[in-house]
Scaffold this motif. Structure first.
Motif, PDB file in Angstrom:
ATOM      1  N   ALA A   1      16.803  10.870   2.923  1.00 56.12           N
ATOM      2  CA  ALA A   1      16.114  10.763   1.632  1.00 56.12           C
ATOM      3  C   ALA A   1      15.598   9.339   1.497  1.00 56.12           C
ATOM      4  O   ALA A   1      16.144   8.529   0.746  1.00 56.12           O
ATOM      5  CB  ALA A   1      17.064  11.107   0.487  1.00 56.12           C
ATOM      6  N   PRO A   2      14.542   9.006   2.219  1.00 54.04           N
ATOM      7  CA  PRO A   2      14.081   7.611   2.277  1.00 54.04           C
ATOM      8  C   PRO A   2      13.498   7.134   0.949  1.00 54.04           C
ATOM      9  O   PRO A   2      13.024   7.929   0.133  1.00 54.04           O
ATOM     10  CB  PRO A   2      12.998   7.645   3.356  1.00 54.04           C
ATOM     11  CG  PRO A   2      12.512   9.052   3.373  1.00 54.04           C
ATOM     12  CD  PRO A   2      13.715   9.895   3.044  1.00 54.04           C
ATOM     13  N   PHE A   3      13.556   5.832   0.762  1.00 55.80           N
ATOM     14  CA  PHE A   3      12.823   5.227  -0.341  1.00 55.80           C
ATOM     15  C   PHE A   3      11.325   5.391  -0.098  1.00 55.80           C
ATOM     16  O   PHE A   3      10.862   5.412   1.043  1.00 55.80           O
ATOM     17  CB  PHE A   3      13.130   3.729  -0.442  1.00 55.80           C
ATOM     18  CG  PHE A   3      14.517   3.406  -0.883  1.00 55.80           C
ATOM     19  CD1 PHE A   3      14.922   3.624  -2.191  1.00 55.80           C
ATOM     20  CD2 PHE A   3      15.428   2.856   0.011  1.00 55.80           C
ATOM     21  CE1 PHE A   3      16.205   3.318  -2.601  1.00 55.80           C
ATOM     22  CE2 PHE A   3      16.714   2.542  -0.388  1.00 55.80           C
ATOM     23  CZ  PHE A   3      17.099   2.783  -1.698  1.00 55.80           C
ATOM     24  N   THR A   4      10.578   5.485  -1.181  1.00 54.44           N
ATOM     25  CA  THR A   4       9.120   5.423  -1.095  1.00 54.44           C
ATOM     26  C   THR A   4       8.667   4.155  -1.789  1.00 54.44           C
ATOM     27  O   THR A   4       8.851   4.001  -2.996  1.00 54.44           O
ATOM     28  CB  THR A   4       8.456   6.638  -1.761  1.00 54.44           C
ATOM     29  OG1 THR A   4       8.851   7.829  -1.076  1.00 54.44           O
ATOM     30  CG2 THR A   4       6.935   6.515  -1.697  1.00 54.44           C
ATOM     31  N   VAL A   5       8.113   3.253  -1.031  1.00 53.62           N
ATOM     32  CA  VAL A   5       7.602   2.006  -1.567  1.00 53.62           C
ATOM     33  C   VAL A   5       6.153   2.216  -1.991  1.00 53.62           C
ATOM     34  O   VAL A   5       5.320   2.647  -1.191  1.00 53.62           O
ATOM     35  CB  VAL A   5       7.681   0.876  -0.523  1.00 53.62           C
ATOM     36  CG1 VAL A   5       6.903  -0.346  -0.987  1.00 53.62           C
ATOM     37  CG2 VAL A   5       9.127   0.510  -0.254  1.00 53.62           C
ATOM     38  N   LEU A   6       5.859   1.935  -3.250  1.00 56.90           N
ATOM     39  CA  LEU A   6       4.487   1.948  -3.739  1.00 56.90           C
ATOM     40  C   LEU A   6       3.988   0.508  -3.787  1.00 56.90           C
ATOM     41  O   LEU A   6       4.624  -0.350  -4.403  1.00 56.90           O
ATOM     42  CB  LEU A   6       4.400   2.556  -5.142  1.00 56.90           C
ATOM     43  CG  LEU A   6       4.676   4.058  -5.276  1.00 56.90           C
ATOM     44  CD1 LEU A   6       4.466   4.492  -6.726  1.00 56.90           C
ATOM     45  CD2 LEU A   6       3.777   4.860  -4.355  1.00 56.90           C
ATOM     46  N   ALA A   7       2.856   0.261  -3.144  1.00 59.33           N
ATOM     47  CA  ALA A   7       2.320  -1.097  -3.092  1.00 59.33           C
ATOM     48  C   ALA A   7       0.862  -1.092  -3.522  1.00 59.33           C
ATOM     49  O   ALA A   7      -0.013  -0.687  -2.753  1.00 59.33           O
ATOM     50  CB  ALA A   7       2.458  -1.678  -1.689  1.00 59.33           C
ATOM     51  N   ALA A   8       0.607  -1.527  -4.757  1.00 61.47           N
ATOM     52  CA  ALA A   8      -0.769  -1.787  -5.176  1.00 61.47           C
ATOM     53  C   ALA A   8      -1.167  -3.131  -4.596  1.00 61.47           C
ATOM     54  O   ALA A   8      -0.408  -4.099  -4.666  1.00 61.47           O
ATOM     55  CB  ALA A   8      -0.864  -1.812  -6.699  1.00 61.47           C
ATOM     56  N   THR A   9      -2.344  -3.215  -4.013  1.00 56.81           N
ATOM     57  CA  THR A   9      -2.726  -4.443  -3.323  1.00 56.81           C
ATOM     58  C   THR A   9      -4.151  -4.851  -3.663  1.00 56.81           C
ATOM     59  O   THR A   9      -5.038  -4.009  -3.769  1.00 56.81           O
ATOM     60  CB  THR A   9      -2.577  -4.282  -1.786  1.00 56.81           C
ATOM     61  OG1 THR A   9      -2.906  -5.505  -1.139  1.00 56.81           O
ATOM     62  CG2 THR A   9      -3.454  -3.160  -1.258  1.00 56.81           C
ATOM     63  N   SER A  10      -4.338  -6.147  -3.846  1.00 53.47           N
ATOM     64  CA  SER A  10      -5.681  -6.689  -4.035  1.00 53.47           C
ATOM     65  C   SER A  10      -6.212  -7.244  -2.725  1.00 53.47           C
ATOM     66  O   SER A  10      -7.261  -7.885  -2.699  1.00 53.47           O
ATOM     67  CB  SER A  10      -5.658  -7.783  -5.117  1.00 53.47           C
ATOM     68  OG  SER A  10      -4.683  -8.763  -4.820  1.00 53.47           O
TER      69      SER A  10
END
Length: 431
Positions: free
Chosen positions: A124-133
């Motif tokens: 059950a892995p983490f899901t990293v959300l990365a908003a990037t400029s």
């Protein structure tokens, strides 16, 4: 060590809990309950960045599940050079872009992913959300590639990053996927925050953040800035000032954390692009977020910097903190001028900091030595840099290798429902 929310509406958390959550349950950002003093023995050991970082960060990790593996995490994250290059008497470039994606964010992204991979569960892995400029997503994708207990989803504003950045954001293999959003960076960041606010979605995918809102991004940045300051002080006997190009304000907050822990840092100048939010706050004392403005220093195109909460929380000393706003024309002129004068090439973001130094009164320039946090390799912005310097910028081997990778990004509307659908069906969409 416990970590508190900037909004004081959530229970204190352990470091591991703060890292996994990304932000506090009340929507605030985590800050440590104290800023431990840099021990004299640690301060004198500037021979090895990874060892220094492990010693500097040990008090923040004390009593945490990750404490025993901190040296290994630091060895993994801090494994590339960070040279200080003299530009002129009293001014040096702290080159933070020698990692695998050519940006300072390699340090923090590798540190964060190393933490999450040790805290996660491959079932059950983490899901990293990365908003990037621009640069965060590439560093996160590189750091997440091939891991088993964490996956990464990168969101970037379509058409608002450089061609190289667009390729670098979407060239990583599983468990990394990339979404190009038809909106600006602030909308991408808002989308990520909306996802975190959806408790069911957050629980379903074990969502966490790789943006600088995550305390595990700021702590390693504080560590290497403390190392750089101490290294400079050990060699010169002088306390340097620091000029940091900034957009979302994570690097600036990290510098203040380093200084709060006793790193020999003097004044801190935040160099921004045309986006005026921080500059106007520094001038008036009034913080007013607004829509972002597109600029050639695109990784700093932020109109609502998330980390302002950390400055406003009142636990960090803001004395000596100033903001200099630099428009596109001045960025181009500074790239050209410093290349002609010194033979040194800045990326557009680092050029904001170089221009901020040039605008200092002579007395301020001479009051102490200055370090510029050079945040990205100029090759990543060759389309902007090369016309100003009249030369071709050669890629380092790491960035040349990126161009050999195939790239793929999926289109996504700037709506929570669209992001949720992707997260729920993402594996099938990429099959």
């Amino acid at each position: 060590m416990k970590f508190h929310s900037t909004r004081n509406g959530a229970a204190p958390a352990s470091l591991s809990a703060a890292i996994c959550a990304g932000q506090a349950s009340d929507g605030g950002l985590f800050l440590p309950e104290a800023y431990p003093a840099l021990a004299a023995g640690d301060a004198n050991d500037t021979g090895n960045l990874a060892a220094f970082a492990a010693a500097f960060l040990a008090p923040f990790f004390e009593g945490d599940d990750l404490a025993g593996v901190l040296p290994a995490i630091c060895a993994e994250a801090f494994d590339f050079p960070m040279p200080e290059i003299t530009i002129e008497d009293g001014l040096s470039s702290l080159e933070l872009f020698h990692g695998p994606t050519g940006a300072f964010k390699d340090f923090g992204a590798r540190f964060l992913m190393a933490c999450l991979d040790r805290l996660g569960d491959p079932r059950a892995p983490f899901t990293v959300l990365a908003a990037t400029s621009g640069d965060t997503g590439g560093a996160v994708g590189c750091a997440a590639e091939g891991r088993s207990a964490v996956r990464a989803t990168i969101l970037y504003p379509d058409g608002r990053v450089s061609p190289f950045q667009a390729h670098q954001l979407s060239c990583w293999e599983k468990p990394v996927t990339t979404l190009k959003v038809d909106a600006d960076f602030d909308a991408c960041q808002k989308l990520v925050k909306s996802a975190f606010a959806d408790r069911a979605l957050t629980s379903r995918h074990r969502l966490t953040s790789a943006n600088s809102i995550n305390i595990a991004r700021l702590l390693p940045q504080a560590a290497y800035l403390a190392y750089a300051a101490q290294h400079h002080y050990a060699n010169t006997g002088k306390t340097p000032g620091l000029i940091i190009p900034t957009g979302n304000l994570g690097h600036g907050a990290a510098a203040l954390i380093a200084r709060a822990c006793g790193a020999p840092l003097g004044p801190v100048i935040l160099a921004t692009n045309a986006n005026a939010t921080l500059h106007d706050w520094a001038q008036t004392g009034h913080y007013e977020p607004r829509a972002s403005i597109a600029s050639i220093a695109n990784a700093m195109d932020v109109g609502a910097p998330s980390n302002f909460e950390r400055l406003a929380a009142g636990t960090l000393d803001l004395s000596g903190l100033t903001v200099e706003r630099v428009e596109d024309g001045a960025i181009r002129a500074r790239i050209k001028s410093d290349h002609q004068t010194y033979g040194y090439t800045w990326c557009p973001h680092s050029a904001c900091a170089a221009e901020a130094f040039a605008r200092l009164p002579k007395a301020a320039r001479n009051a102490q030595p200055w370090l510029i946090a050079a945040t990205a390799h100029p090759y990543k912005f060759a389309d902007i840099v090369e016309p100003e310097i009249g030369e071709t910028v050669a890629p380092p081997a790491t960035l040349a290798a990126v161009l050999e990778r195939p790239a793929r990004a999926l289109s996504c509307r700037a709506e929570l429902g669209a992001l949720a659908d992707f997260l729920d069906q993402g594996a099938d969409m990429l099959a």
